[in-house]
Design a protein around this motif. Structure first.
Motif, PDB file in Angstrom:
ATOM      1  N   GLN A 280       0.844  -1.245   0.087  1.00 28.47           N
ATOM      2  CA  GLN A 280      -0.180  -0.007   0.003  1.00 28.47           C
ATOM      3  C   GLN A 280       0.895   1.301  -0.029  1.00 28.47           C
ATOM      4  OE1 GLN A 280      -0.415   2.418   2.939  1.00 28.47           O
ATOM      5  NE2 GLN A 280       1.339   1.268   3.390  1.00 28.47           N
ATOM      6  N   SER A 281       2.155   1.045  -0.028  1.00 25.32           N
ATOM      7  CA  SER A 281       3.181   2.351   0.236  1.00 25.32           C
ATOM      8  C   SER A 281       3.231   2.945  -1.169  1.00 25.32           C
ATOM      9  CB  SER A 281       4.482   1.576   0.528  1.00 25.32           C
ATOM     10  OG  SER A 281       5.510   2.675   0.293  1.00 25.32           O
ATOM     11  N   ALA A 282       3.422   4.394  -1.151  1.00 26.30           N
ATOM     12  CA  ALA A 282       3.383   4.935  -2.437  1.00 26.30           C
ATOM     13  C   ALA A 282       5.062   5.169  -2.585  1.00 26.30           C
ATOM     14  CB  ALA A 282       2.931   6.466  -2.165  1.00 26.30           C
ATOM     15  N   LEU A 283       5.712   4.784  -1.649  1.00 26.70           N
ATOM     16  CA  LEU A 283       7.347   5.072  -1.666  1.00 26.70           C
ATOM     17  C   LEU A 283       8.107   3.639  -2.122  1.00 26.70           C
ATOM     18  CD1 LEU A 283       9.745   6.815  -1.592  1.00 26.70           C
ATOM     19  CD2 LEU A 283       9.969   6.491   0.926  1.00 26.70           C
ATOM     20  N   PHE A 284       7.643   2.537  -1.276  1.00 26.68           N
ATOM     21  CA  PHE A 284       8.261   1.372  -1.555  1.00 26.68           C
ATOM     22  C   PHE A 284       7.597   0.360  -2.330  1.00 26.68           C
ATOM     23  CE2 PHE A 284       9.526   3.281   2.899  1.00 26.68           C
ATOM     24  CZ  PHE A 284      10.741   3.175   2.791  1.00 26.68           C
ATOM     25  N   SER A 285       8.377  -0.564  -2.998  1.00 24.43           N
ATOM     26  CA  SER A 285       7.742  -1.455  -3.700  1.00 24.43           C
ATOM     27  C   SER A 285       8.687  -2.638  -3.735  1.00 24.43           C
ATOM     28  CB  SER A 285       7.630  -0.987  -5.105  1.00 24.43           C
ATOM     29  OG  SER A 285       8.695  -0.881  -5.871  1.00 24.43           O
ATOM     30  N   ASN A 286       8.022  -3.982  -3.883  1.00 24.88           N
ATOM     31  CA  ASN A 286       8.653  -5.331  -3.931  1.00 24.88           C
ATOM     32  C   ASN A 286       8.282  -5.920  -5.161  1.00 24.88           C
ATOM     33  OD1 ASN A 286       7.923  -8.329  -3.891  1.00 24.88           O
ATOM     34  ND2 ASN A 286       9.500  -8.223  -2.506  1.00 24.88           N
ATOM     35  N   PRO A 287       9.583  -6.312  -5.867  1.00 32.04           N
ATOM     36  CA  PRO A 287       9.527  -6.534  -7.521  1.00 32.04           C
ATOM     37  C   PRO A 287       9.110  -8.022  -7.832  1.00 32.04           C
ATOM     38  CG  PRO A 287      11.742  -6.643  -6.762  1.00 32.04           C
ATOM     39  CD  PRO A 287      11.038  -6.212  -5.513  1.00 32.04           C
ATOM     40  N   VAL A 288       8.869  -8.859  -6.623  1.00 34.46           N
ATOM     41  CA  VAL A 288       8.579 -10.050  -6.934  1.00 34.46           C
ATOM     42  C   VAL A 288       7.004 -10.433  -7.356  1.00 34.46           C
ATOM     43  CG1 VAL A 288       8.605 -12.322  -5.863  1.00 34.46           C
ATOM     44  CG2 VAL A 288      10.289 -10.703  -5.465  1.00 34.46           C
ATOM     45  N   ASN A 289       6.709 -11.396  -8.069  1.00 30.64           N
ATOM     46  CA  ASN A 289       5.369 -11.962  -8.468  1.00 30.64           C
ATOM     47  C   ASN A 289       4.931 -12.222  -6.885  1.00 30.64           C
ATOM     48  OD1 ASN A 289       3.302 -13.147  -9.615  1.00 30.64           O
ATOM     49  ND2 ASN A 289       4.390 -14.956 -10.369  1.00 30.64           N
ATOM     50  N   LYS A 290       3.660 -11.880  -6.950  1.00 33.45           N
ATOM     51  CA  LYS A 290       2.942 -12.043  -5.375  1.00 33.45           C
ATOM     52  C   LYS A 290       2.993 -13.447  -4.992  1.00 33.45           C
ATOM     53  CE  LYS A 290       0.591  -7.794  -4.563  1.00 33.45           C
ATOM     54  NZ  LYS A 290      -0.741  -6.985  -4.446  1.00 33.45           N
ATOM     55  N   ASN A 291       2.688 -14.422  -6.050  1.00 32.07           N
ATOM     56  CA  ASN A 291       2.390 -15.968  -5.582  1.00 32.07           C
ATOM     57  C   ASN A 291       3.671 -16.519  -5.086  1.00 32.07           C
ATOM     58  OD1 ASN A 291      -0.350 -15.859  -6.078  1.00 32.07           O
ATOM     59  ND2 ASN A 291       0.083 -16.271  -8.182  1.00 32.07           N
ATOM     60  N   ASP A 292       5.044 -15.810  -5.580  1.00 31.06           N
ATOM     61  CA  ASP A 292       6.068 -16.478  -5.354  1.00 31.06           C
ATOM     62  C   ASP A 292       7.011 -15.906  -4.209  1.00 31.06           C
ATOM     63  OD1 ASP A 292       5.424 -17.976  -7.760  1.00 31.06           O
ATOM     64  OD2 ASP A 292       6.236 -16.546  -8.897  1.00 31.06           O
ATOM     65  N   ARG A 293       6.327 -15.037  -3.513  1.00 35.24           N
ATOM     66  CA  ARG A 293       7.057 -14.292  -2.635  1.00 35.24           C
ATOM     67  C   ARG A 293       7.499 -15.156  -1.386  1.00 35.24           C
ATOM     68  NH1 ARG A 293       3.166  -9.047  -1.615  1.00 35.24           N
ATOM     69  NH2 ARG A 293       4.467  -7.640  -3.088  1.00 35.24           N
ATOM     70  N   SER A 294       8.876 -15.080  -0.900  1.00 33.27           N
ATOM     71  CA  SER A 294       9.373 -15.540   0.133  1.00 33.27           C
ATOM     72  C   SER A 294       8.963 -15.134   1.408  1.00 33.27           C
ATOM     73  CB  SER A 294      10.852 -15.384   0.179  1.00 33.27           C
ATOM     74  OG  SER A 294      11.608 -15.801   1.316  1.00 33.27           O
ATOM     75  N   LEU A 295       8.753 -15.844   2.610  1.00 34.97           N
ATOM     76  CA  LEU A 295       8.546 -15.618   3.811  1.00 34.97           C
ATOM     77  C   LEU A 295       9.560 -15.217   4.410  1.00 34.97           C
ATOM     78  CD1 LEU A 295       6.031 -18.082   5.269  1.00 34.97           C
ATOM     79  CD2 LEU A 295       5.364 -16.110   4.049  1.00 34.97           C
ATOM     80  N   MET A 296      10.825 -15.426   3.935  1.00 30.12           N
ATOM     81  CA  MET A 296      12.107 -15.151   4.832  1.00 30.12           C
ATOM     82  C   MET A 296      12.816 -14.130   4.219  1.00 30.12           C
ATOM     83  SD  MET A 296      12.679 -17.647   6.890  1.00 30.12           S
ATOM     84  CE  MET A 296      10.880 -17.486   7.585  1.00 30.12           C
ATOM     85  N   ASN A 297      12.901 -13.699   3.056  1.00 29.89           N
ATOM     86  CA  ASN A 297      13.694 -12.523   2.627  1.00 29.89           C
ATOM     87  C   ASN A 297      12.842 -11.574   1.786  1.00 29.89           C
ATOM     88  OD1 ASN A 297      15.467 -15.473   2.110  1.00 29.89           O
ATOM     89  ND2 ASN A 297      16.604 -13.847   3.184  1.00 29.89           N
ATOM     90  N   VAL A 298      12.820 -10.300   2.036  1.00 31.32           N
ATOM     91  CA  VAL A 298      11.743  -9.456   1.448  1.00 31.32           C
ATOM     92  C   VAL A 298      12.543  -8.280   0.898  1.00 31.32           C
ATOM     93  CG1 VAL A 298       9.973  -8.006   1.753  1.00 31.32           C
ATOM     94  CG2 VAL A 298      10.179 -10.076   3.306  1.00 31.32           C
ATOM     95  N   PRO A 299      12.958  -8.227  -0.457  1.00 31.73           N
ATOM     96  CA  PRO A 299      13.567  -7.189  -1.020  1.00 31.73           C
ATOM     97  C   PRO A 299      12.632  -5.962  -1.465  1.00 31.73           C
ATOM     98  CG  PRO A 299      13.408  -9.034  -2.566  1.00 31.73           C
ATOM     99  CD  PRO A 299      12.675  -9.521  -1.618  1.00 31.73           C
ATOM    100  N   PHE A 300      12.968  -4.743  -1.061  1.00 31.83           N
ATOM    101  CA  PHE A 300      12.162  -3.765  -1.648  1.00 31.83           C
ATOM    102  C   PHE A 300      13.185  -2.519  -2.046  1.00 31.83           C
ATOM    103  CE2 PHE A 300      12.691  -1.490   2.429  1.00 31.83           C
ATOM    104  CZ  PHE A 300      13.166  -2.487   3.536  1.00 31.83           C
ATOM    105  N   VAL A 301      12.711  -1.599  -2.743  1.00 30.42           N
ATOM    106  CA  VAL A 301      13.162  -0.468  -3.279  1.00 30.42           C
ATOM    107  C   VAL A 301      12.279   0.811  -3.149  1.00 30.42           C
ATOM    108  CG1 VAL A 301      14.829  -1.713  -4.974  1.00 30.42           C
ATOM    109  CG2 VAL A 301      12.292  -0.979  -5.526  1.00 30.42           C
ATOM    110  N   THR A 302      12.877   1.910  -3.247  1.00 27.12           N
ATOM    111  CA  THR A 302      12.232   3.200  -3.341  1.00 27.12           C
ATOM    112  C   THR A 302      12.155   3.768  -4.789  1.00 27.12           C
ATOM    113  OG1 THR A 302      14.126   4.758  -3.285  1.00 27.12           O
ATOM    114  CG2 THR A 302      13.200   4.110  -1.129  1.00 27.12           C
ATOM    115  N   GLY A 303      13.054   3.100  -5.634  1.00 26.29           N
ATOM    116  CA  GLY A 303      13.230   3.402  -7.077  1.00 26.29           C
ATOM    117  C   GLY A 303      14.432   4.449  -7.206  1.00 26.29           C
ATOM    118  N   ASP A 304      14.639   5.117  -6.239  1.00 32.55           N
ATOM    119  CA  ASP A 304      15.931   6.003  -6.205  1.00 32.55           C
ATOM    120  C   ASP A 304      17.057   5.478  -5.373  1.00 32.55           C
ATOM    121  OD1 ASP A 304      17.590   8.205  -5.664  1.00 32.55           O
ATOM    122  OD2 ASP A 304      16.190   9.628  -4.919  1.00 32.55           O
TER     123      ASP A 304
END
Ligand code: PMP
Length: 360
Positions: A280-304
């Motif tokens: 729901q964040s306007a700043l952060f996003s996670n690039p992974v296909n939702k069905n394939d997301r790990s419960l252990m490692n969560v990558p995220f970016v701001t885009g900058d």
């Protein structure tokens, strides 16, 4: 209570109760007058530690009698080559490539036989897991290899491939013991222990004895042969005794937590809190296909990339450490293994909200 939450991908946070117990036993292990580090691996006191460690792992995972537990030096990377040296009598194996470590595993195996890459998600920078129902396996393959949880890219196989009886071998380094495991679905599972199980220095494998060929080439060094570890209960030479003891404390801790189903529920809640916030964040996003997301490692970016750097620095100032993404992908990554308490993920989400307000 320690006030820093450590999101390192590995070596990673260990349960506080385990570290407390280890510190209490450090100088004098239960009246033996010795530290576990100082004990002979052949002493009865260490043998008790070792056997209890294996018994507790068997209980946790419900390991049937035709599977062996072995501890090997060199972490998961050493096992990449050993798997091919030991389990490829027909000199052919199928690999599914879902990230850097499955690539490395295949590269090592190539030194010993013909390796077929039967599926890959490299076309989209490993942000998804290939549809396993569409994969054609080679009938002559000695085994099929997957990396079940991809530490760098934050993906996880949610469904295992149907390999038509070809043994499935899974690198579980970054999802080991994070959820119930039906070992009978695998010929072998393995991983470095330094993420979910203990300090670095050991590879832990659970292997079906029936997949080990009777004849293994004489050229395979003794220390690379699985039967060396099986026949000598992982004590052909001096094993990393202290690391194995620490793994044992973690197995006991997991049993006290209610076992793998209970820890899975906790892991789902932690991951959901973080993914829900990111989505729901306007700043952060996670690039992974939702069905394939790990419960252990969560990558995220701001885009900058500059803002990512600022985030990592300020998070660290708030006692949220080791949030930098792997050098291959940049950005951020929160590794939230079993030992990460819910409060740690809550603290991260609270900080992300604050950072988002201040940097919109
Ligand atoms: N496989 C996976 C999934 C990993 O995450 C890692 C380490 N990050 C490795 C293999 C390599 O493990 P090791 O450092 O124990 O050799």
């Amino acid at each position: 209570m320690r006030k820093t939450f450590n999101f390192s991908a590995g070596p990673a946070m260990l349960p506080e109760e385990v570290l407390q117990q280890a510190s209490q036993e450090l100088l004098d292990y239960r009246g033996s007058g010795q530290s576990v580090m100082e004990m002979s691996h052949r002493s009865s006191v260490y043998n008790d530690i070792f056997q209890e460690t294996k018994t507790n792992l068997k209980k946790l995972v419900n390991i049937p009698d035709n599977y062996e537990i072995i501890f090997t030096p060199g972490g998961a990377s050493a096992l990449f080559g050993m798997i091919a040296q030991n389990l490829m009598p027909k000199k052919s194996a199928d690999y599914i490539i879902t990230g850097n470590f499955s690539k490395k595993a295949a590269q090592e195996a190539k030194k010993f036989g013909y390796i077929n890459i039967v599926a890959s998600s490299e076309d989209k920078n490993f942000t998804y897991i290939p549809d396993v129902s569409k994969i054609q396996f080679n009938e002559t393959a000695d085994y099929v290899h997957i990396c079940e949880n991809n530490t760098i890219f934050g993906t996880k196989f949610k469904q295992l491939p149907n390999t038509n009886g070809i043994p499935l071998i899974a690198d579980m380094s970054s999802c080991y013991l994070s959820e119930p495991i039906d070992v009978t679905q695998y010929g072998m599972i393995y991983g470095g222990v330094q993420k979910n199980i203990g300090p670095a220095g050991v590879g832990l494998s659970i292997i079906n004895k029936d997949i080990i060929p009777i004849e293994i080439s004489d050229n395979v060094p003794t220390m690379n042969r699985f039967d060396t570890y099986i026949d000598n209960d992982s004590m052909y030479n001096t094993p990393p005794t202290y690391t194995i003891y620490m793994c044992g404390l973690v197995f006991k801790w997991l049993l006290d937590q209610g076992g793998l189903s209970a820890i899975q529920q906790k892991n789902i809640k932690k991951a959901q809190l973080l993914y829900d916030y990111i989505d729901q964040s306007a700043l952060f996003s996670n690039p992974v296909n939702k069905n394939d997301r790990s419960l252990m490692n969560v990558p995220f970016v701001t885009g900058d990339p500059q803002l990512d750097k600022k985030f990592i620095k300020e998070a660290s100032d708030h006692h949220l450490v080791n949030l930098a993404g792997h050098r291959l992908v940049g950005g951020m990554r929160a590794s939230i293994y079993n030992a990460m308490p819910f409060a740690g993920v809550q603290a991260l989400v609270d900080f992300m909200e604050k950072f988002e307000r201040e940097n919109r």
